[in-house]
Enzyme design. Structure first.
Site, mmCIF file in Angstrom:
data_model
loop_
_atom_site.group_PDB
_atom_site.id
_atom_site.type_symbol
_atom_site.label_atom_id
_atom_site.label_comp_id
_atom_site.label_asym_id
_atom_site.label_seq_id
_atom_site.Cartn_x
_atom_site.Cartn_y
_atom_site.Cartn_z
ATOM 1 N N GLU A 10 -0.735 0.940 -2.318
ATOM 2 C CA GLU A 10 -0.492 -0.401 -2.167
ATOM 3 C C GLU A 10 -0.931 -0.952 -1.019
ATOM 4 O O GLU A 10 -0.004 -1.414 -0.304
ATOM 5 C CB GLU A 10 0.838 -0.947 -2.725
ATOM 6 C CG GLU A 10 0.729 -2.666 -2.897
ATOM 7 C CD GLU A 10 2.104 -3.121 -3.324
ATOM 8 O OE1 GLU A 10 3.003 -2.686 -4.033
ATOM 9 O OE2 GLU A 10 2.364 -4.139 -2.678
ATOM 10 N N ASP A 283 2.734 -0.437 1.311
ATOM 11 C CA ASP A 283 2.622 -2.071 1.321
ATOM 12 C C ASP A 283 2.047 -2.452 2.706
ATOM 13 O O ASP A 283 2.442 -3.526 3.554
ATOM 14 C CB ASP A 283 3.572 -2.928 0.830
ATOM 15 C CG ASP A 283 3.194 -4.406 0.558
ATOM 16 O OD1 ASP A 283 1.997 -4.566 0.566
ATOM 17 O OD2 ASP A 283 4.051 -5.061 -0.197
HETATM 18 ZN ZN ZN Z 1 1.227 -5.559 -1.516
#
Ligand code: ZN
Length: 320
Positions: A10, A283
């Site tokens: 991600e 992320d």
């Molecule tokens: Zn994200």
């Protein structure tokens, strides 16, 4: 300690010209932080690879930062810009084969065009699936017109990462509490609700082999599995599913640890979904690579489970 190799997926980038879609949420972040994020989003060859080397990340699968073309109101333009973005990404990662992979951007405004672009991205550009930033203009993908898309996803046998976005309208319960919007709480509620629409909407009964990936430790869903079964059974809604709601979580819906560096939460998620359904991710650049890697390296897991979470489950998902 031997190296703990990892796959992370991600991890975001920004296609040139896509800044206009991300203005609203980047505007909520302090300007010097936003500037650093913007710089990291456009890096493919420098700091990104150095951080991967420093923290034993063998492969990073990149995705366009939100909302991308999900924020485009003109369907023809969304189709054209998705193609442009996917070509751009394929070109940028081609210099780092084996280290960088990519997820396709999809113009979900038009389910048939999205299917065709997914197929082109996977079979011609070598992308590893798709990451879509939530609903498109308030349309959720349990709607019947998306069956044509799910059928193609299943045939291509690639994962679909359902990434957060803002709700079309902010829930009334957030009134006077802007701090509850966005990544703190609102995105999780929105994305978990979208995933439940797919589940209760029967998408996984119609297409039993599709894999939806949720980030952020499953957007809270692992912790409510028991309750979904218990309460789904008592309400008069007329919905029939082939399996218990809990059984789709961990099979059709799998999760990553992105943005939740908590050992108790990790242990709970593995307990609910199984050790084959939880995968490491960061992320980047919104979260710290160092913090995420330290979190997973020091998690109270046996070596075999840690290996699955860090890389083997993802390697199976991407057929490496
Ligand atoms: Zn994200």
């Amino acid at each position: 300690m031997s190296k703990i190799m990892k796959i992370a997926f991600e991890e975001h980038f920004m296609t040139p010209g896509f800044q206009e879609y991300s203005k609203s949420f980047l505007g909520l972040i302090d300007s010097d932080v936003a500037q650093k994020i913007t710089q990291r989003l456009s890096d493919f060859d420098d700091e990104r690879l150095k951080l991967m080397d420093a923290h034993d990340i063998e492969l990073t699968v990149l995705s366009q930062t939100g909302p991308g073309v999900q924020g485009e109101t003109d369907t023809a333009r969304a189709i054209e810009r998705a193609r442009y973005s996917n070509d751009f990404l394929a070109d940028r990662i081609s210099a780092h084969k084996g280290r960088l992979g990519g997820f396709a951007v999809l113009p979900m405004q038009d389910p048939k065009a999205a299917s065709e672009e997914l197929e082109r991205a996977v079979t011609q550009l070598g992308l590893k699936g798709a990451l879509v930033n939530g609903h498109t203009g308030g349309t959720y993908y349990d709607a019947p017109q998306y069956d044509v898309f799910w059928e193609r996803l299943q045939a291509l046998d690639v994962p679909f990462y359902l990434h957060p976005t803002d709700a079309k309208t902010q829930p009334f319960s957030f009134a006077d509490h802007p701090e509850m919007q966005g990544a703190t709480w609102g995105w999780g509620v929105e994305t978990a609700s979208h995933a439940l629409r797919l589940l209760f909407g029967g998408v996984f009964d119609r297409f039993p082999n599709i894999k939806i990936v949720l980030g952020h430790m499953g957007e809270g869903l692992p912790y409510l599995r028991w309750r979904f079964d218990s309460r789904f059974a008592v309400y008069h809604h007329g919905i029939k599913l082939a399996r218990k709601p809990s059984e789709y979580l961990g099979s059709n819906i799998v999760i990553t640890t992105s943005g939740v560096c908590s050992h108790p939460a990790l242990i709970g998620a593995i307990g609910e979904l199984g050790e084959d359904a939880v995968m490491f991710s960061i992320d980047y650049p919104y979260e710290s690579t160092e913090e995420a890697c330290t979190f997973i390296e020091t998690a109270p897991l046996d070596d075999a489970t840690r290996r699955k979470v860090c890389r083997d489950n993802a390697a199976r998902l991407f057929k490496l």
